[in-house]
Every structure is written in structure tokens, then in C-alpha cells.
Design an enzyme around this catalytic site. Sequence first.
Site, PDB file in Angstrom:
ATOM      1  N   HIS A 182      -6.005  -5.640  -2.084  1.00  0.00           N
ATOM      2  CA  HIS A 182      -4.900  -4.761  -1.657  1.00  0.00           C
ATOM      3  C   HIS A 182      -3.776  -4.922  -0.874  1.00  0.00           C
ATOM      4  CE1 HIS A 182      -3.780  -0.533  -1.541  1.00  0.00           C
ATOM      5  NE2 HIS A 182      -3.718  -0.505  -0.162  1.00  0.00           N
ATOM      6  N   ASP A 229      -7.811  -5.642  -6.633  1.00  0.00           N
ATOM      7  CA  ASP A 229      -7.453  -4.424  -5.933  1.00  0.00           C
ATOM      8  C   ASP A 229      -7.881  -3.178  -6.655  1.00  0.00           C
ATOM      9  OD1 ASP A 229      -6.833  -2.427  -4.078  1.00  0.00           O
ATOM     10  OD2 ASP A 229      -4.687  -2.480  -4.401  1.00  0.00           O
ATOM     11  N   SER A 240       0.668  -1.326  -0.061  1.00  0.00           N
ATOM     12  CA  SER A 240       0.087   0.013  -0.135  1.00  0.00           C
ATOM     13  C   SER A 240       0.983   1.351   0.004  1.00  0.00           C
ATOM     14  CB  SER A 240      -1.074  -0.045   1.161  1.00  0.00           C
ATOM     15  OG  SER A 240      -2.087   1.146   1.002  1.00  0.00           O
TER      16      SER A 240
END
EC number: 3.4.16.-
Length: 1179
Positions: free
Chosen positions: A1157, A1104, A922
Site C-alpha cells: 500500500h 495492495d 493512500s
Amino acid sequence: MANKYFSSVLKSLLLLLHLVFLSKQHVDSASIVKFLPGFEGPLPFELETGYIGVGEEEEVQLFYYFIKSERNPKEDPLILWLTGGPGCSSISGLLFENGPLTMKLDVYNGTLPSLVSTTYSWTKTSSMIFLDQPVGTGFSYSRTQQFNKPSDSGEAKRIHEFLQKWLGKHQEFSSNPFYVAGDSYSGLVVPATVQEISKGNYECCNPPINLQGYVLGNPLTDYAIDSNSRIPFAHGMALISDELYESLKKSCKGEYTNVHPRNTQCLKFVEEFNKCTNRILQQRLLDPLCETETPDCYIYRYLLTTYWANDATVREALQINKESIGEWVRCYRTIPYDNDIIGSMPYHVNNSISGYRSLIYSGDHDLEVPYLGTQAWIRSLNYSIIDDWRPWMIKNQIAGYSLLLLLHLVFLIQQHVDSASIVKFLPGFEGSLPFELETGYIGVGEEEEVQLFYYFIKSERNPKEDPLLLWLSGGPGCSSISGLLFENGPLAMKLDVYNGTLPSLVPTTYSWTKTSSMIFLDQPVGTGFSYSRTQQYNKPSDSGEAKRIHEFLQKWLSKHQEFSSNPFYVAGDSYSGMVVPATVQEISKGNYQCCSPPINLQGYVLGNPITEHAIDYNYRIPFAHGMALISDELYESLKRVCKGEYVDPRDTECLKLVEEFSKESIGEWVRCYFGIPYTHDIKSSVPYHMNNSINGYRSLIYSGDHDLNVPFLATQAWVRSLNYSIIDNWRPWMIKDQIGGNYVFSVLRSLLLLIHTVFLGQHHVSSATIIKSLPGFEGPLPFELETGYIGVGEEEEVQLFYYFIKSERNPKEDPLLLWLSGGPGCSSISGLLFENGPLAMKLDVYNGTLPSLVSTTYSWTKASSMIFLDQPVGAGFSYSRTQLLNKPSDSGEAKRIHEFLQKWLGKHQEFSSNPFYVGGDSYSGMVVPATVQEISKGNYECCNPPINLQGYVLGNPLTDFVYDYNSRIPFAHGMALISDELFESLKKTCKGDYRNVHPRNTECLKFIEEFNKCTNSICQRRIIDPFCETETPNCYIYRFLLAAYWANDETVRKALQIKKETIGEWVRCHYGIPYNYDIKSSIPYHMNNSINGYRSLIYSGDHDFEVPFLGTQAWIRSLNYSVIDDWRPWMIKDQIAGYTRTYANKMTFATIRGGGHTAEFKPEETSIMFQRWINGQPL
């Protein structure tokens, strides 16, 4: 006559029938051989024999023997062995050199000769293929007469085809390290084969062969070098007299092979040499030359092998196709063959550049290919030595001598068009030149089609030691005469009124050649006197010129070796601000990767350099105001309306004001040919400055303070953006007590006023505790956990909390991985409990008691030790003992994390030599690459012992706001979240930019609003999951709630040794943390880390929406590295787990099928992917 004709036809028909019979067989075959006639009992190794067909119709059937490694065939290298000749059977290797069997040397009595095991077989540590090639060798044959005559280069292609097909049938060996090996004549074929495989890996062939290098023994390499070395070798071995040796040297002048017929003296002495050496065994001159084949003679084993290989029971056991060949012979010397490779040195050069390892060994008593010749051609490659000549030992006895060469290569094929002339007089200058001038051309490009013209002037002080400076004029397209006659050269035009005669030249007093030697280079092609000999050359570009200039320098220095050790600088002004930094990086990269001797690069100099168009242009307006070129009113209007953005304004009022500015300032002055064909592919040279600074190069950036083209304000701005501390602050610099100017250089940390508002009663608060049990987990922990704080900052005011878990496999040797959670502001518990740690929350309904923990099966700690770090300060349990004046930032965190690591490793020195990686997902996509660069820089500059940095791992990493955000719309379209019509409308109106939409582009804004309506209610972390509005056990984020209850429990904090009163309530992600997002794109960091050779694994959950895989692929492609393992599925238990490709910069990209994600959505698959990658295996 008729009978002869009939007989001829009958023979032809019989031959045709024979060929047809053979061609109808599917002769590609393989057989496991467990017993061999002549060997007692079952074979103590695994042997397979077979044929592989090559050629358009697979007409050539190549026979092979394959023996599995006796150690670990799943992981050990795979070696292909090629025997010399050409035409010698691979039985030579199998039975006489490095195989597991050999002939028992009994007197032949008419029965089948015996085989015995060896103790020296290379198959003890590697699997081996012994290949009969070319066709006609050993048991290899052709099913037709229609095949190309074998040749050196043709065999390289056939062997490559053989390997592709063999590996297609033996896929379990496709990932093993692969080497090609051979001896004698194979010295010509093996390097060409390596190049062919490497080329195939790059161009065509999937999966690629895992080529690692090659091995050659006493290799024939270059006929002239090898043959000419025989005479000095013979002299050194006392085979010829000193007098004959001296006579040979004097009369033949080192050329003993191609002697001119008129050189009768040389021919006479060569004949004497032959008489001295004809009666020795040239393969090993210590052994007797055998006239008859007796058991005492070395070649007796060849006779025994002939009897053995021609025995019908042996052929049946080996599964030789009947009627394929007649009598087996060890070496078929009269085989039709085209010896088209005269020397294999160019292949060695290319293979070295491509990074392949090589072992070249020489028996030191071989007269056929003497070691002296081998040493000579190795030296000619011009590699530096990294392990000098020394004995290598076996049981304290010298087994031979060795040296190891650094694979940095300078090998330049010169064409006669390169030229250089010493110029002592110039028309227009009175008398002889008062300095040394040389002019000339250097050819660059594959065919040296581009001829670059240069002026070289030696330093007038001490040319042996003074720096060497390459000067590039701007433009692009301005001749280097601009520098030579107008800026910093030793001559200038005499400014008389032109009267039709030749203008005059006069000496200058300010020439930079008073303290340095200088090359003034006309580039790009078409500039000045530089030209192309053909029309077939690549259009010049910024990045292309950097490569051409580097090539020019390598060749120039090879012709001027007396300057190779001088300090070297690159310099230029104006547009060269784009090219010079890229050239410095190219030279630096060349020094690291390929080129020996390296260029002694020290730094670079730039005057009023164009660096980034937007910055340079936007500062013209404040500069013009400061210089009283525009009114206060116009300046204020420009600032208010344009808001600092004066390049291509979309606002009509701003555009009108910018036009007014242009009228009031100055017009354009044209001096150079700006119509030269040229691609301006470097939009900003700031990343190059950043990389060159990291690599430690000095730089001088100067600005004429009255230049409107590139105002000094703009130059100051991008220098500041590099974010270095100032070490010598703004001050005047003086010439004879007069101010010559003011300058700023590099960057020092700002002075901080530290206000200690929180004092925790202990100054040195760094601590560490071994945790053997945790509340919520039943029983002792099944792994070793340590928690603690490390203080960073000048006063260690920032206390970073960490969890450290030792590898469950082999912590002494396994990699050490630092894991950074995203956010910024998310606790590393996100990784530890949800993604890749050994514990997870048990997903029971919360009942007011402490939530439970359970073990995982997918922890990355099964293959690596891991540090889970709470950062930045304020994340998780990390805190500050004072009120910080330095607000955390992306770049600042990279520095703090580096400091943390140095201190942590100082307390855990047992891990200092373990391979080290940085990982995260991330938002860590911004911080991890910068941290890698910071560690790399620290290893280079300051820190001992260095951190054993090997690479980094990133999952769905935020990398570049433009790439990542703009990829959401095509991702949404591909995932059927928006209609075709809306997608087409968005593309048409927004033109690919969906983030920074101009307010007047109402159509684009309208369609983006529609897009948001379609996607607002999906779970952006994984679009196939439900969007949870409440935290219930059925919702994915319920585990976050449980973690909050767990981490805020007093018993948990006590067990983790959390310091009281350091933080209040623990939150998983503190999104309101004060933070400066100063890295807008981490692509330059990836670029630099790739240049520095670090491995990387970039993976994307393919569902994602926050950081779509499309954006990640896009920025990876922008790095412009070639693909070495193209897009393919990666499998777990015969199921597709995702897709992967690998690039030449050691970057592997992988998707996680059905992933989101972070790794928590597919933890098992992600764990297997990581373990394969960290262990160096293909996914």
C-alpha cells in the site's frame, strides 16, 4: 541472332549470380573505426560505420556514420543528419558542415588527401548519425533491383525503419532526446520523417523513439514560396535594379515561377532577372562562381573528397561492402526519385501541434533557398511571436538575427464548399433588414464532411468592440432559429392566424444583438440546415460537439479576422448546459496548446441549463411542491419513501409515488427533433464548470423560476457544489424599479465567530529550527534537517508542523517535494521514517529505553529536497490555538496546504525557483490533486512569485470510492483470494457495483459476505505479508510501536522543538480526527491538472488490497489520454522491478513488483523509480 540471345542470357545469369551472392551475405553490420586513412593518429572521437537493411527483404542497405557525443553520450541528444539533394552523401555533413573532420585544402598531388579536426563540430554536444539516403546515395545500395522507387514520403518511412533498427542495436541511446536534422532538399523529407516517427510512437512502435524536435538549415519547403522569394531577395541584395523589381512585381503579380505563356511582359522581365543572377554563386552569393576546381575555389574540397572516398584503403577502413557500389560521387543528381512532397508546410503544422521543438536557420546570402521565403512560410503558419526579432551574439559580435515563435497554430485547409452570404432582405419581413445578417456554411472534420450552417448578426451598437457571442440551442437537435426567432434575436414570428401564405417576421426590442454580435449555429450535424456531405462521419456526441464547435470557431474567425480581438462568449440554454461548458474548456485548451491567434475567450452564459441529470430531476419534486403543483401529503410521502432519490427508483413504493407525481404535474412538450443520432457522453458538466472557473472565465447562469424541466433549485444546488464563496449575496435585481428576479453569483467565505479558548501566550508562533542531532541516532545527522511551525488561517490559528530535509545532491537546483501522508490524520513521520526519508527505526526488541534510528539508502532526499507536513490540524504535532469552527475537509486542506507553501517559501526564498512537486500516498490521493489545482489556480490568480509547480507523485492513491472499492473483487480473483465460481456469481448478481448494493439485492449481498470471509484475515496493505494481531518484532507494524515510543519521548520533542502543551500523546494516525470528506472523487482534479500540463507519476504496489492497482488503472483510462509508451517492464540491474506505461498527458503509471500500500514495502525499488522519473528519465 543466336549469339545475341546467348550473350543476353549469359549477362542475365551473371547479374543474377552477383545479386544472389550479395543477398546471401548478412549485410547488416557495424564496425568501430579507430583510424582513418588521411588522418594522423587515432581519431579523437568514437566513430562507428555500418549498414542497416530496410524493406521487406532488407534489400536496401543504408550506410551510416555514427559519432558519439564528445561531452556526455549517455545523456546528450542524438541527432540524425540527412543531407539534401536528393542523392547527396552524408559526407557533405560529416566533412563540410557540422562534423568533427574536414578536408585539408592542399593542392592534390596524386596521394591520399588529408583530414584534419574541426573546432565547430555538433558532436561536441550531441551524438550524430550521418545517413546516406536514399538508396544509391553515397555508400548505400540495393541488393536487388526489386525495390520501390525512392520518394520523399517513402524515404520518411525508410528512415523511420532505419531508426527503429538502429536503436534496436544501440539500446543505450533509446532514452536520449532525439532530433532529426538536415538542410537544403531535406526541408521536404525531415518534417515528413518527424511526422512518421511521431505517428509510429503513437501507433505501433515500442519502445518509442524519444523524439523532441528537428533542425533545418535553408530548407526547401514550398517550391512556389521559395522560388518566388528569389526576386525580392535579389532586389534586397542589390542584384537587380529598382526598376526591374517594380516591373517584375507589376507584370508578374508575385508569381515568378509558373508564369502563363501569354504573359510575355512577365516572361521578358524574368529573363532579365536570370541574366542578372546567372553568374553568381547561388549557394552563397558573396563567393565567386568557380569555373575550375582550384584550391582557391570553395568546391575544391568536393574534388578532394571524391579522391579520398574512392581510395581502397579508405573503403576498407570504413568497412564498405565490396562490389556494393562503383565510384563514389558526392551528389548523385540523376538518382531515380519521385518528388512527391510539393510542400512540407502541412508537416510543420502537424509537428507543431504535436509539441515538437524546431530550429529553422537560414544563411542570409543563400539565393537557392532565400531566407525571405523561409520567413514567408513560417509566417503563413500564423504562430504568435514570443521572442521578437533581435540579434544573437557571439563574443559581442552579431552572428545573425533571431525570433522565437509560440507554438499555437491556426492552419485551416479550406474546401470550396465553405460559403458565406450577406443577406439584406428576408421573405416575410417588410423592407430591408435593420441589421447586418450573414449566413453560411463552415466545413468541419478531416474532410470537412460536416457542413455547419450559421446565422451571423453584427452588433447594432459597436461591432468593432462589442463582444461576440456564439449561441447554441438545446436539444440536442434544435435549430438555432429557436434562439434567433424565439429567444434573443432581432426577429420574431408575427403571431397571425396561418392562412396558407408565408408567415410574417417583425423586429424585436429585446435582441441581445443590441450590445453584442451573435452567431446562431445549427449543431450537431442534421440540425436545422446543417448537413453532412457523406455518410462517413463520427456519430455526434457531447464531447465531440465541443471539438467540432471549436473547429468551427477557428475557421469562422479566420474568415472574419476583424472580430478576432473582440471579447468572446459561448452561450446557450437547456441541453446546451452540457455542451457549452465543454466547449469553453475545449477553446481554453486550444488557446493553451495549439492555436494562434487564440480566441479571446472571456466566459459563458447559460439559461436553465441541464447540468447533471440526477440533480436536475431530483429537484423537480421540491420545485413542484413549492409551486403548488403537488399536495403536501404527496410531497411528504415522496421525501420519506424515496429519500431524495427520484431518478430510476428501485423501491416499488417510491416508483408508484413518482408516477403519481408525473400525473399531477405537467406533460412533455415536444418542439425539436430528438431522434437525431447522438451519444450523450457527458453525464455531468459540473467538472467543466469547475475547470472553467479555475481558468478565470466569467459566467452568467440564469433560471426562469417557473421551469419544471430544469428547476432553479437544481441549478442553485450544483452552483453551490462548486464551493466558491459569495461576493454579492442574494438580492433582487431591478428593471425600472421592478424586481426582475433574484440571483446568486460566486461564493464568499462565511463569517466566522472566533472563540479564543486557548491562548498560547504568543501570537506569531511560526518558527523554524535547524536540527543537527536527534535522540536515538548516533552522531550528527548526515543531512540538513529543519523543523518548525507555519501558521495558516485568518488569525494563523492552525499551526502546521513540518520536517524539512535538504537534497543531499544539489539543493540549489534539485526539485522540492512536499510529502503528504494519508489517513486523513496520519503523521508525516510515516513518510519520514517508513517510506522515503533518510531515517528509519532500528527494529530491535523494545526494552524500555529510547528506540534507535538508522540511516537509509533509499531516501528520496538523495535527488530532491523534501517537506514532510503534518496535516490536517490534529495530525502528528500540528495543532490549533483556538477551537476551530471550520472543520477540516479535503478541499479545505488543499487551500490550507497552499497557504502553508506560500508562507514557507516566503521564509525560504532560496527554494522559490526550484521545480516543485506535491507527493503522497493512500488517502492523499484525494488531497494531492486538489492541492495541485489550488496551487495552479493561485499561480494564475493571485500569488507572486508563483510556485514553480511541475507536477505530482501519488502512491496507491485513493481516488474514487467507486473505482477503488469495486476493483477489490477482480483484484482478489486475480490474486487467487476467491474462487472462480464466487467471482462469476458476484459479477452476475452485483453487475460490477459491489459498494452501493440495494438492500433488496440479497443474492449480491450474500456473495459479498462470502467474499469478505475470504479476505478479512489477510494483510490488506500487502496481501503476501502475515496479518499481525500483536505488535511483535516479527510483525511489520512493530515499527509503528517503536515510532510511538520515540515520538512521545521528552528528549525527542525537545530536539524537534515541539511546543509544550500543544498536543498530548503523539499517535501515528489519528483516525478519529473531525473531518469532512467532501471530495468523493479526485478524477476531475487529475483531468484539470492534465489539461494544465503538469507531469504526474502514479505508482501502485501490485499486492495492495486497500487500493488495488486495477482500480488505479481504471480511473487513469477514464481520463481518455492516448498511450505514448505502452505497457513494459521497468528494470533494476536486469531484474523486473515492475511495469509501466506513459500517457499523452505526461502521466506515468508504474507498478512496484511485490509492493504494498505504501513505499515502505519496497523502498529501494520505489526510490530508484522516483529518481528516474524526477530526473526526466524513462523508468
